[in-house]
Design an enzyme around this catalytic site. Structure first.
Site, PDB file in Angstrom:
ATOM      1  N   TYR A  96      76.311 -23.252  45.583  1.00 48.00           N
ATOM      2  CA  TYR A  96      74.862 -23.313  45.315  1.00 48.00           C
ATOM      3  C   TYR A  96      74.150 -23.453  46.652  1.00 48.00           C
ATOM      4  O   TYR A  96      74.201 -24.495  47.294  1.00 48.00           O
ATOM      5  CB  TYR A  96      74.581 -24.491  44.384  1.00 48.00           C
ATOM      6  CG  TYR A  96      73.135 -24.728  44.005  1.00 48.00           C
ATOM      7  CD1 TYR A  96      72.130 -23.788  44.255  1.00 48.00           C
ATOM      8  CD2 TYR A  96      72.772 -25.908  43.365  1.00 48.00           C
ATOM      9  CE1 TYR A  96      70.811 -24.024  43.896  1.00 48.00           C
ATOM     10  CE2 TYR A  96      71.459 -26.157  42.989  1.00 48.00           C
ATOM     11  CZ  TYR A  96      70.490 -25.208  43.262  1.00 48.00           C
ATOM     12  OH  TYR A  96      69.181 -25.459  42.908  1.00 48.00           O
ATOM     13  N   LYS A 112      75.092 -19.227  43.636  1.00 47.55           N
ATOM     14  CA  LYS A 112      73.697 -19.281  43.199  1.00 47.55           C
ATOM     15  C   LYS A 112      72.861 -19.278  44.467  1.00 47.55           C
ATOM     16  O   LYS A 112      72.900 -20.222  45.258  1.00 47.55           O
ATOM     17  CB  LYS A 112      73.412 -20.541  42.384  1.00 47.55           C
ATOM     18  CG  LYS A 112      71.925 -20.678  42.012  1.00 47.55           C
ATOM     19  CD  LYS A 112      71.624 -21.980  41.275  1.00 47.55           C
ATOM     20  CE  LYS A 112      70.115 -22.095  41.014  1.00 47.55           C
ATOM     21  NZ  LYS A 112      69.760 -23.348  40.310  1.00 47.55           N
TER      22      LYS A 112
END
Length: 306
Positions: A143, A172
């Protein structure tokens, strides 16, 4: 391509909603409301669920609370869609513990944030993620959110992790630099799972081969976010584009203050939760709340409660 993780890589696509952590008026976690929010997501076509990412206020939760939130979510989902909780923090051992717990409870993947506040260099970042990935058998989704961490995972570091760790399967990207995300796909491979964490890039990332989005807006408008991904998957480009622009005003108002404050205010207005955050977070200003209310009315989200 690593065949061990092929099945989940095919399933973990589309709209992955990062469900907020609901609190009661006394600031305790409302697990019943959490289950209701997950049911709301599944009823509206959401393709996968995450918890305890940025939208879940993880830095306001104890480690024990994070585990309980993950466990309750896993029990509620009950295998109906993939589950990829956020397990990262600034603390390496804590991240290792939470990621192992995610595997232990049967999560399909773990989303691990680039450490915030401590700003390691790229070699240290590589070592942090490699040790975490090597400690578990479940897929890891990196992330990357420079706006919250003050640190960008460079493409070269991510590509190195992808090469050296078979279970680092995706990222992400909450990096607004669209050149950066294009280079992620170039250097990590077209089968690497790229999720948008920037609302206005959810549709554009699909056009370069993205796997989906992990969008806070889906807490409020799950059906339209999921439909945008379904339309794209089904080849209805115009419908996907239309939904991209249709969602833009809602996306904008939900990020005029730090996430998840506007989202929690909106869900409170919709009667879904008590709009409570733990300090140092708090609800948006009265003027922004009024703007959120007007926007929700435009989107038909307050019809039942007006």
């Amino acid at each position: 391509m690593n065949k061990q993780y092929d099945e989940i890589k095919q399933r973990l696509r589309g709209s992955v909603t990062p469900v907020i952590t609901p609190f009661q008026a006394d600031f305790s976690i409302d697990y019943e409301k959490q289950s209701e929010l997950i049911e709301y997501q599944l009823e509206n076509g959401t393709h996968a669920i995450s918890v305890t990412g940025t939208s879940g206020e993880p830095s306001s939760l104890t480690v024990e609370e994070r585990v309980k939130v993950m466990e309750n979510a896993k029990k509620t989902i009950n295998g109906r869609v993939p589950f990829a909780p956020g397990t990262g923090s600034t603390n390496h051992d804590e991240t290792m513990y939470l990621t192992r717990k995610a595997q232990e409870i049967g999560a399909d993947a773990a989303m691990v944030i680039v450490p915030y506040y401590n700003k390691p260099n790229q070699q240290a970042l590589y070592k942090h993620f490699k040790k975490i990935a090597d400690s578990v058998d479940i897929p890891i989704i990196v992330y990357n959110i420079p706006g919250r961490t003050a640190l960008n995972m460079e493409v070269e570091t991510l590509a190195r992790l992808n090469e050296d760790c078979p279970n680092v399967v995706g990222v992400k990207e909450s990096n607004k630099d669209f050149e950066h995300v294009n280079r992620v796909m170039l250097h990590c491979g077209r089968d690497f799972l790229l999720y948008s964490g920037i609302e206005l890039l959810c549709y554009p990332m699909l056009t370069i081969g993205g796997a989906g989005s992990i969008s806070a807006t889906a807490n409020v408008e799950p059906a339209k976010v999921a439909e945008m991904h379904d339309a794209w998957k089904n080849g209805d480009v115009k419908r996907a584009q239309d939904l991209h622009f249709e969602l833009m005003k809602l996306n904008d108002v939900l990020f005029k203050d730090t996430n998840p404050a506007p989202v929690k205010a909106a869900l409170g207005m919709m009667g879904k939760i008590e709009p409570v955050l733990r300090l140092p977070m708090d609800l948006p200003s009265d003027s922004l709340q009024e703007e959120i209310r007007k926007t929700l009315l435009e989107y038909g989200k307050l019809v039942q409660h007006a």
